[in-house]
Design an enzyme around this catalytic site. Structure first.
Site, PDB file in Angstrom:
ATOM      1  N   LYS A 180       1.939   4.856  10.123  1.00 52.94           N
ATOM      2  CA  LYS A 180       2.645   5.715   9.262  1.00 52.94           C
ATOM      3  C   LYS A 180       1.585   5.882   8.009  1.00 52.94           C
ATOM      4  CE  LYS A 180       5.030   6.019   4.891  1.00 52.94           C
ATOM      5  NZ  LYS A 180       4.402   7.287   4.640  1.00 52.94           N
ATOM      6  N   GLU A 255      -3.732  -5.648   2.247  1.00 54.51           N
ATOM      7  CA  GLU A 255      -4.893  -5.459   1.414  1.00 54.51           C
ATOM      8  C   GLU A 255      -4.284  -4.751   0.252  1.00 54.51           C
ATOM      9  OE1 GLU A 255      -7.589  -6.592   1.480  1.00 54.51           O
ATOM     10  OE2 GLU A 255      -7.907  -7.385   3.564  1.00 54.51           O
ATOM     11  N   CYS A 289      -9.570   0.687  -4.340  1.00 57.93           N
ATOM     12  CA  CYS A 289      -9.258  -0.550  -4.725  1.00 57.93           C
ATOM     13  C   CYS A 289     -10.507  -1.522  -5.183  1.00 57.93           C
ATOM     14  CB  CYS A 289      -8.384  -1.386  -3.310  1.00 57.93           C
ATOM     15  SG  CYS A 289      -9.571  -1.529  -1.925  1.00 57.93           S
ATOM     16  N   GLU A 390      -4.146  -3.006 -12.470  1.00 57.80           N
ATOM     17  CA  GLU A 390      -4.935  -1.791 -11.835  1.00 57.80           C
ATOM     18  C   GLU A 390      -4.171  -0.371 -12.240  1.00 57.80           C
ATOM     19  OE1 GLU A 390      -6.411  -1.125  -7.435  1.00 57.80           O
ATOM     20  OE2 GLU A 390      -4.263  -1.402  -7.593  1.00 57.80           O
TER      21      GLU A 390
END
Length: 488
Positions: A180, A255, A289, A390
């Site tokens: 997906k 992750e 990231c 973040e």
């Protein structure tokens, strides 16, 4: 081979057939450089579609795992060859759908091809060890066996590389796949799956289901016949993946985020450090990231470094990634743009000094895109929101420190631990950084962003959970160890 049922409409790929969702509903993919342009439509799939895909993968897993590693590797080589022929098409689709510049998209597509060829070679490498048995006449050894059906949930920021670096090891180690992709990058994912179909991958080995995470992603997480789930994305969603997998005993790999520091020591080559800070923090509009977010600078060279950084950042060209001479494209969608702008406001509210950017470009030709100017703050304290959370956008926070010890303390004072970098000529600084930095990837005199496909990748703390991705380390997640004992 035809994927489109109507112009620009892409179906799910299940059991080697392109099939419309049972919902009969579509999701538009929007060009972030021009929100009035639609790149295509993908299926707004249901749990019934997920179940159909998992059944196909489950049916195919026995035949696929019975192939030799070399035979599975040959399929990956063929997929790589098809992707190479369609390199330009895939890269252009990536740029139009996700927004990164065309040179970056071409580089990512090339990386996907290289990953496929690397893992194709893994099919000819060892899968176990011979272990001395207590009975001298017995043979004892280990073998790696596939998990079975692997669910793959991928983000939008690397819509070729991340799906490939999950699918390729899953396949070479004998698993079948239900993937997906993020809905913002699902057209690009369909292009990659087309290459797999064209290469003749057997029925049911790879299945694509597009749609919303709350339906399709959760359907994969909850499905009793999905034996493992590998996920890249936000921490909040990652936690739900873990909870769902634990509840039914499935293996999982996460992750997630990063708040990556670059330390600039007082003996650093400032020109190289500036280039690394800009490239690591602002390429791909900061939507990595591993992107540099915190710039920790020793006070002796702070003023000089800051001026060089501001000068180079002012030279950045912003616009449609398909255009020549554009260095930075838009945020991926309006929601991400709003998130970045909200963090910029938090920075100002909490007392950081805005040195550059902080707003949207004034160029009327960019008004229909999700653009934000490269932004630099100073007077940032370690506890501020922009130094802790973040942002996933082109925002750099400058933090001034006296010593390398202080720099490391500041660098480690976040919930994340994905990547980190230091610029220094001093070997003591280098090894202290390597030893003390709490991150899965540490780089000396390189930018924080960028990983090599043959090396393990992953973080510590809230950045990752489970075995590492990429390189030969990928077998730790996609296989389990079987110990064999034979007595004649």
């Amino acid at each position: 081979m035809t994927v489109q049922t109507t112009e620009m409409t892409y179906q799910n790929f299940i059991n080697n057939q392109w099939i419309a969702s049972t919902s009969e509903d579509l999701i538009a993919s929007i060009n972030p450089a021009n929100s009035k342009e639609k790149i295509g439509y993908v299926q707004n799939s249901t749990r019934e579609d997920v179940d159909h895909a998992v059944k196909a993968a489950k049916h195919a897993k026995k035949t696929w795992r019975q192939l030799s590693g070399a035979e599975r590797g040959n399929y990956l080589y063929k997929i790589a060859d098809v992707m190479e022929r369609r390199h330009e098409e895939i890269a252009e689709t990536l740029t139009k759908e996700m927004g990164k510049t065309l040179p970056e998209a071409k580089g990512e597509t090339s990386r996907g091809i290289a990953i496929l060829r690397y893992y194709a070679g893994e099919g000819m490498r060892e899968t176990g060890d011979v272990i001395p048995a207590s009975n001298r006449k017995a043979l004892m050894y280990t073998d790696r066996v596939p998990l079975g059906v692997v669910g793959i949930i991928t983000p939008w920021n690397f819509p070729v590389a991340i799906p490939v670096w999950k699918m390729a090891p899953a396949l070479i180690y004998g698993n079948t796949v239900v993937i997906k992709p993020a809905q913002e990058a699902a057209v690009t994912a369909a292009k990659v799956i087309e290459c797999m179909e064209e290469a003749g991958l057997p029925e049911g080995v790879v299945n694509l289901v597009t749609g919303r995470g709350s339906i399709v992603g959760q359907g994969i997480i909850d499905h009793p016949d999905v034996n493992g789930i590998t996920f890249t994305g936000s921490n909040s969603v990652g936690k739900s993946v873990a909870e769902g997998a634990v509840a039914r005993g499935a293996k999982y790999q996460l992750e997630m985020g990063g708040k990556n520091p670059i330390i600039i020591a007082d003996d650093a080559d400032l020109d190289e450090a500036v280039e690394a800070t800009i490239s690591g923090g602002l390429r791909s509009t900061g939507q990595k990231c591993t992107a540099t977010s915190r710039v920790i600078v020793q006070e002796g060279i702070y003023a000089q470094f800051k001026e060089k950084l501001l000068q180079r950042t002012r030279e950045i060209t912003i616009g449609n990634g398909m255009d020549d001479d554009i260095w930075m494209g838009p945020c991926v969608n309006e929601a991400q743009l709003d998130t970045v702008l909200s963090y910029i406001e938090k920075g100002k509210t909490e007392g950081a000094t805005l040195l550059l950017g902080g707003d949207r470009p004034k160029d009327p030709e960019l008004e229909n895109g999700f653009y934000v100017n490269p932004t630099i703050f100073e007077d940032v304290r370690p506890g501020m929101t922009i130094a802790q959370e973040e942002i996933f956008g082109p925002v750099l926070s400058l933090l001034k420190v006296s010593t390398i010890e202080e720099a490391l303390e500041v660098a480690n004072d976040v919930p994340f631990g994905l990547s980190a970098s230091i610029f220094t000529k001093n070997t003591d600084n280098m090894f202290e950084f390597i030893d003390e930095m709490e991150a899965g990837l540490v780089r000396v005199n390189f930018e924080t962003a960028g990983v090599e496909l043959q090396a393990p990748f992953g973080g510590v703390k809230d950045s990752s959970y489970g075995p590492r991705e990429q390189g030969s380390a990928a077998k730790e997640f996609f296989t389990s160890i079987k110990t064999v004992y034979i007595k004649p």
